[in-house]
Write a protein that holds these residues in place. Structure first.
Motif, short mmCIF file in Angstrom:
data_model
loop_
_atom_site.label_atom_id
_atom_site.label_comp_id
_atom_site.label_asym_id
_atom_site.label_seq_id
_atom_site.Cartn_x
_atom_site.Cartn_y
_atom_site.Cartn_z
N ALA A 148 9.74 44.46 10.63
CA ALA A 148 10.50 43.22 10.81
C ALA A 148 11.99 43.46 10.57
CB ALA A 148 9.97 42.15 9.85
N LEU A 149 12.32 44.27 9.57
CA LEU A 149 13.72 44.58 9.29
C LEU A 149 14.34 45.38 10.42
CD1 LEU A 149 13.41 45.54 5.51
CD2 LEU A 149 14.38 43.44 6.46
N LYS A 150 13.56 46.26 11.03
CA LYS A 150 14.07 47.01 12.18
C LYS A 150 14.41 46.07 13.34
CE LYS A 150 11.45 51.26 11.27
NZ LYS A 150 10.33 52.13 11.74
N GLN A 151 13.65 44.99 13.45
CA GLN A 151 13.85 44.05 14.56
C GLN A 151 15.03 43.12 14.32
OE1 GLN A 151 10.53 41.43 15.39
NE2 GLN A 151 11.23 41.06 17.48
N VAL A 152 15.15 42.55 13.11
CA VAL A 152 16.16 41.52 12.88
C VAL A 152 17.36 42.01 12.09
CG1 VAL A 152 14.34 39.78 12.93
CG2 VAL A 152 15.20 40.58 10.72
N SER B 61 12.32 33.62 12.40
CA SER B 61 12.47 33.35 13.83
C SER B 61 11.55 34.22 14.68
CB SER B 61 13.93 33.56 14.27
OG SER B 61 14.28 34.93 14.23
N LYS B 62 11.04 35.33 14.11
CA LYS B 62 10.20 36.28 14.85
C LYS B 62 8.83 36.48 14.21
CE LYS B 62 13.79 37.44 17.48
NZ LYS B 62 13.87 37.12 18.92
N TRP B 63 8.73 36.22 12.91
CA TRP B 63 7.53 36.53 12.15
C TRP B 63 7.20 35.36 11.21
CZ3 TRP B 63 5.80 41.86 12.39
CH2 TRP B 63 6.67 42.71 13.08
N LYS B 64 6.05 35.44 10.58
CA LYS B 64 5.75 34.51 9.49
C LYS B 64 6.44 34.99 8.22
CE LYS B 64 1.05 33.46 11.13
NZ LYS B 64 -0.40 33.65 10.82
N THR B 65 6.92 34.05 7.43
CA THR B 65 7.50 34.35 6.12
C THR B 65 6.70 33.53 5.10
OG1 THR B 65 9.21 32.68 6.62
CG2 THR B 65 9.80 34.97 6.95
N ILE B 66 5.83 34.22 4.38
CA ILE B 66 4.74 33.55 3.66
C ILE B 66 4.92 33.53 2.15
CG2 ILE B 66 2.26 33.64 3.16
CD1 ILE B 66 2.86 32.66 5.96
N TYR B 67 4.79 32.34 1.59
CA TYR B 67 4.63 32.14 0.14
C TYR B 67 3.14 32.18 -0.14
CZ TYR B 67 3.88 29.07 -3.94
OH TYR B 67 3.45 28.52 -5.12
N LEU B 68 2.71 33.09 -1.04
CA LEU B 68 1.29 33.28 -1.32
C LEU B 68 1.00 33.00 -2.80
CD1 LEU B 68 -1.39 34.34 0.09
CD2 LEU B 68 -0.91 36.48 -1.13
N PRO B 69 0.42 31.83 -3.11
CA PRO B 69 0.16 31.47 -4.52
C PRO B 69 -1.05 32.15 -5.13
CG PRO B 69 -0.62 29.74 -3.07
CD PRO B 69 0.04 30.76 -2.18
N GLU B 70 -1.72 33.00 -4.36
CA GLU B 70 -2.89 33.72 -4.88
C GLU B 70 -2.52 34.63 -6.05
OE1 GLU B 70 -6.09 36.98 -3.13
OE2 GLU B 70 -5.15 35.55 -1.76
N VAL B 71 -1.27 35.10 -6.06
CA VAL B 71 -0.77 35.92 -7.16
C VAL B 71 0.54 35.32 -7.68
CG1 VAL B 71 -1.88 38.09 -6.56
CG2 VAL B 71 0.29 37.48 -5.47
N SER B 72 0.87 35.64 -8.93
CA SER B 72 2.01 34.98 -9.58
C SER B 72 2.86 35.97 -10.37
CB SER B 72 1.47 33.89 -10.52
OG SER B 72 2.52 33.19 -11.16
N ILE B 73 4.16 35.70 -10.43
CA ILE B 73 5.08 36.49 -11.23
C ILE B 73 5.90 35.55 -12.12
CG2 ILE B 73 5.26 38.30 -9.49
CD1 ILE B 73 7.99 37.14 -8.68
N VAL B 74 6.59 36.11 -13.10
CA VAL B 74 7.47 35.34 -13.98
C VAL B 74 8.92 35.75 -13.69
CG1 VAL B 74 8.17 34.86 -16.36
CG2 VAL B 74 5.74 35.15 -15.79
#
Length: 262
Positions: free
Chosen positions: A179-183, A205-218
């Protein structure tokens, strides 16, 4: 292959060591520490086991990470983690995130649920900002803009489920290198603050940008612009650059992406 980078300016050594230890719970090919702080203090960070130290001029958060990103792309890394030093977690959350990237090739960027130090939810996936709202958010009491602010922070959406958002906070961003190579990488015109908004929306604009609550950080968030006039000025100048790039009142892409999250 997974690689990772931290940009260090004046982060406490104990905090940096904890962040590195969290990353190393996963199989990581390379961890770069890009140091743009006081050179007399660089020895604190230059010999951390399992890392490659890169001294650099302080040209901002995005420019610092771009140094490592170029190296990651050159060595053929598949995924790259951009992370703040004030992040920590338990277990191997990177494995879960990478599994999702492996299973869904349309995801260009993924990030976990983020909690504040007190355990409260940090609303880290957001709509694209509008200039008047950001000004009001910074200078007006929250009760005046609560409805508008809650909408911007997507509080009306169930945060226990994945969200495809056009803006993910830059404290933890796991990229698909394709994705970084593309945009492209971080826009180095932004010294601090809107570089994560800018890059997320370009990937979105080209890919999904996903928030995933299955895992968590502080995230021990400092909110420096609320404590320092100098940093506040830097914040305002760079947000002006952002709106000059994408549009102040007229930004049809912002309208399209935000309307999907009603």
């Amino acid at each position: 292959m997974l690689t990772a980078s931290l940009v260090i300016h004046d982060s406490p050594l104990e905090q940096v060591l904890e962040a590195i230890e969290c990353i190393r719970r996963s199989t990581v090919e390379k961890i770069w520490i890009v140091y743009n702080g006081d050179i007399s203090k660089s020895s604190l960070y230059s010999d951390i086991p399992g890392t490659e130290f890169i001294p650099a001029d302080n040209r901002g958060f995005g420019a610092g990470h771009n140094i490592a990103l170029r190296k990651a792309l050159e060595m053929g890394s598949r995924y790259h983690l951009v992370m703040n030093a004030d992040i920590s977690w338990t277990g191997d959350i990177l494995l879960t995130l990478i599994n999702h990237l492996d299973e869904d090739s349309s995801i260009g960027l993924i990030a976990p649920e983020i909690r504040n130090s007190d355990g409260s939810l940090q609303y880290s996936c957001r709509k694209l900002p509008r200039p008047l709202h950001l000004l009001a958010r910074r200078f007006l009491p929250r009760f005046i803009i609560k409805k508008q602010d809650d909408n911007y922070l997507l509080k009306h959406i169930d945060h226990t489920k994945p969200i495809n958002a056009p803006y993910l906070l830059g404290c933890f961003m796991l990229f698909r290198c394709e994705a970084l190579k593309q945009v492209g990488m971080f826009d180095e015109r932004f010294f601090l603050y809107p570089e994560d908004i800018d890059l997320t929306r370009r990937i979105h604009s080209k890919w999904k940008t996903i928030y995933l609550p299955e895992v968590s950080i502080v995230h021990s968030h400092n909110r420096q612009s609320y404590k320092s006039i100098k940093i506040l000025i830097v914040h305002l100048i760079n947000m002006m650059r952002y709106f000059n790039k994408w549009g102040w009142l007229y930004d049809p892409e912002r309208k399209k992406y935000n309307s999907r999250l009603k």
